[in-house]
Every structure is written in structure tokens, then in C-alpha cells.
Scaffold this active site. Structure first.
Site, short mmCIF file in Angstrom:
data_model
loop_
_atom_site.label_atom_id
_atom_site.label_comp_id
_atom_site.label_asym_id
_atom_site.label_seq_id
_atom_site.Cartn_x
_atom_site.Cartn_y
_atom_site.Cartn_z
N ASP A 1 -18.54 -12.47 -47.91
CA ASP A 1 -17.19 -11.94 -47.90
C ASP A 1 -17.29 -10.43 -48.20
O ASP A 1 -18.31 -9.96 -48.72
CB ASP A 1 -16.38 -12.66 -48.98
CG ASP A 1 -14.96 -12.14 -49.07
OD1 ASP A 1 -14.30 -12.04 -48.02
OD2 ASP A 1 -14.53 -11.82 -50.19
N ASP B 1 -14.24 -7.92 -49.32
CA ASP B 1 -13.46 -7.38 -50.42
C ASP B 1 -13.74 -8.16 -51.70
O ASP B 1 -13.64 -9.38 -51.71
CB ASP B 1 -11.96 -7.46 -50.08
CG ASP B 1 -11.24 -6.21 -50.51
OD1 ASP B 1 -11.38 -5.83 -51.69
OD2 ASP B 1 -10.55 -5.60 -49.68
MG LIG Z 1 -12.88 -11.38 -51.22
#
Ligand SMILES: [Mg+2]
Length: 342
Positions: free
Chosen positions: A26, A28
């Protein structure tokens, strides 16, 4: 879904970057936050990659194209090719392409990421219901998406055109705070039409399938900061996961996690990719990890010992998840977490 209920984090004698062939990361809260790299991310990813681990980046954000994401990562010091970025726009474009004729017109409510992904699947993005689209797709359009675009989606859905959504994250972080994400925009259309979209993004399986098809991963490790997208996505895809604590999840949320939100491993940050993971073992009526022993009392979790913070958290996870079984632990872990500074 027939997975056994996880009741403690796993150990690993090997560094995770060697035990798994591909990291599905992932972005962010894992690699960057608010545009800057998260501490230790750049060096850890460089070392993992240098050791032969394939790194791929998996994002629910359908606005940015893989090229734009790859450029951003490369600027941050994480050299990335567009082919190593997988977006929910790509996942939803594949989902649509499996249900409509080749070359079909698709009404786009969103940004360039969606248009590029649709063309890649041989579909024709159009902007108006008057173009006779055979599907309508909704993805994050950024802060300047006009309200009239939602009306366009409603016209199409009202005519019986099937509705797709890249993802349903209700919020998205921005430099000035939390703002409505695509899930909020989808709710607007859902309320107006009473219809239900087909959704591709994390934690749903179309997104996981897209990452496996594009990376060819045989032994993937999902790496994320969110329990209800990254970790649940790994659970639904039946692959292992590493939760890092550099994003939105805190210790209390982790201890209260129901089975589908329990990661295989937990670590502070991406340095966790480069190390083995300690075993959590039963000790009396509790669980020991490193120097810490955690037990479940009648109304709260207890923690004794000393040592590494993460070992204490792993021991607490075992006590909480075992006590909760297939449910969600309601015991108070506040005092125990405070001992760890979490
Ligand atoms: Mg995230």
C-alpha cells in the site's frame, strides 16, 4: 471463505523479504504520508529490492495513472516502473471488460486514471449518457469533480446501464485534512438511485486478482497500514500480510481486530521486511514474545516483563485474539498499551 481463525501473529525464521517473492505494498501510510516518504521506507525498500524481492505498489486511488504514481515514488527515492503500480482503476476496468463487448463505450465519472485503464482494456471512455454507454464507472475524481457528473451517472443508471465503482473508501487524506473519497461519492449516487455498484478495490477480490495477474507473484506478502482494506484484502485473497504502524492503525484497533482484520505479522515500519519475526509462544495462561508476557483477565489485558515494544504488542495480540476467538476482543488494553508507549 474457509480460513482458520488466526489467534496470534506468526513467527518467521527468515527475513520476510526472503520468505516471500513479492511485496504488494500500500502507499499512503506505508511508503509516504502527505507527499513525503515515511521514516525508513526508502532504505528498507531499496535493501529488500537489492536482495531480490519484487516490489509492487497497490493503490485504491483511481485518479492517478500508474505513470504518475511511479514518477512520484521515483522522486521520493524509490525507483519504480509504471508496470509495478496496480490501481483500482485497472481492477475495475478488467471487471467491466469481462461483462461488456470489446470496444464498448463506458461512461466515466472520475479522473484520468480510469480513462487510461479503460483504454488499456480496449474500452472507449465517454463523458455523456448521450454517447450510449453500456456501463458507467465511478472513481475518485479529485476536489474539482463537478456535481453534474453525479447527475450523469444517475441518468445512465436510470436507463438500466450497469454501474461499477473503482473502490469505496469513504475518505481520503489530503494535505489540509481528511476529505470525501470515492466511497462518499458512490453514496451520493446510491442514495439518488437506490442502485448498487459492482466494486473492484481493496478489500475485494477483483483488486487482489489484478495484483496477482500483473505481478505474477507466487508467494506474495501484502504490506499495509489499514485493517479494513489492506489486511482484509489479504484475508479475502488468502495470502499473508504485514501490518505496519506508520499509518492509520493504532494498538487498540489491532487488539480489537476480528479475524478478517488480523495480519500475519505486525511491525513498526518497513524495516520489518528485512528481519525475521519472533515467535509468540504460550506461557502459563498467557502468551510470551521476547521479554513480555500478556494475559487476558476478566475485563482487561495484562502485560508483564520488559523488552522490545513490538514484542509486547505481539504478545498482547495473542492474548486478545485468543480471548476473542472468532469475534472482536472487548477487553480493555489501554493500560497494557500505555506500558509500551502505544
Ligand atoms: Mg494506506
Amino acid at each position: 471463505m474457509s480460513q482458520t481463525v488466526r489467534t496470534r501473529p506468526e513467527g518467521s525464521g527468515q527475513p520476510l523479504s526472503e520468505a516471500y517473492d513479492t511485496a504488494l505494498l500500500d502507499l499512503d501510510g506505508v511508503v509516504y504520508a502527505g507527499g513525503s516518504a515515511i521514516a525508513h521506507a526508502v532504505e528498507s525498500l531499496g535493501t529488500a529490492r537489492g536482495g531480490g524481492m519484487h516490489l509492487a505498489y497497490v493503490t485504491n486511488n483511481a485518479l492517478r495513472t500508474p505513470d504518475t504514481v511511479a514518477e512520484h515514488l521515483t522522486e521520493l527515492g524509490v525507483p519504480t516502473e509504471a508496470g509495478d503500480v496496480i490501481t483500482s482503476a485497472q481492477a475495475v476496468a478488467r471487471l467491466i471488460s469481462e461483462q461488456v463487448p470489446a470496444g464498448a463505450r463506458v461512461l466515466v465519472i472520475g479522473g484520468d486514471g480510469l480513462r487510461v485503464a479503460l483504454r488499456e482494456r480496449g474500452l472507449e471512455p465517454v463523458e455523456s449518457v448521450d454517447d450510449d454507454p453500456v456501463a458507467v464507472v465511478q472513481g475518485y475524481g479529485g476536489p474539482d469533480l463537478p456535481w453534474g457528473r453525479f447527475a450523469e451517472a444517475c441518468y445512465a443508471i436510470g436507463r438500466g446501464v450497469p454501474w461499477f465503482a473503482s473502490n469505496t473508501d469513504l475518505t481520503i487524506p489530503s494535505a489540509r485534512g481528511i476529505v470525501p473519497g470515492n466511497g462518499a461519492a458512490v453514496e451520493v449516487v446510491r442514495i439518488a438511485t437506490g442502485a448498487e455498484p459492482q466494486v473492484a478495490g481493496k478489500p475485494l477480490t477483483p483488486m487482489h486478482r489484478e495484483t496477482i495477474l500483473r505481478t505474477g507473484a507466487e508467494r506474495p506478502l501484502v504490506v499495509g497500514d489499514r485493517l479494513d482494506t489492506d489486511i482484509e484484502g489479504a484475508f479475502n485473497g488468502e495470502v499473508d500480510s504485514l501490518l505496519v504502524l506508520t499509518g492509520v492503525t493504532d494498538g487498540a484497533q489491532l487488539l480489537a481486530a476480528p479475524p478478517r482484520h488480523r495480519p500475519t505479522y505486525v511491525d513498526a515500519d518497513l524495516r520489518g521486511l528485512l528481519t525475521g519475526q519472533p515467535e509468540v509462544v504460550e506461557a502459563g495462561d498467557g502468551f510470551r514474545c521476547g521479554g513480555w508476557t500478556a494475559t487476558a483477565g476478566s475485563d482487561r489485558l495484562e502485560l508483564d516483563g520488559e523488552g522490545e515494544v513490538l514484542d509486547g504488542l505481539r504478545a498482547l495480540c495473542a492474548a486478545a485474539w485468543t480471548a476473542a476467538g472468532a469475534g472482536s476482543c472487548g477487553l480493555d488494553g489501554g493500560k497494557a498499551l500505555a506500558r509500551l508507549g502505544l
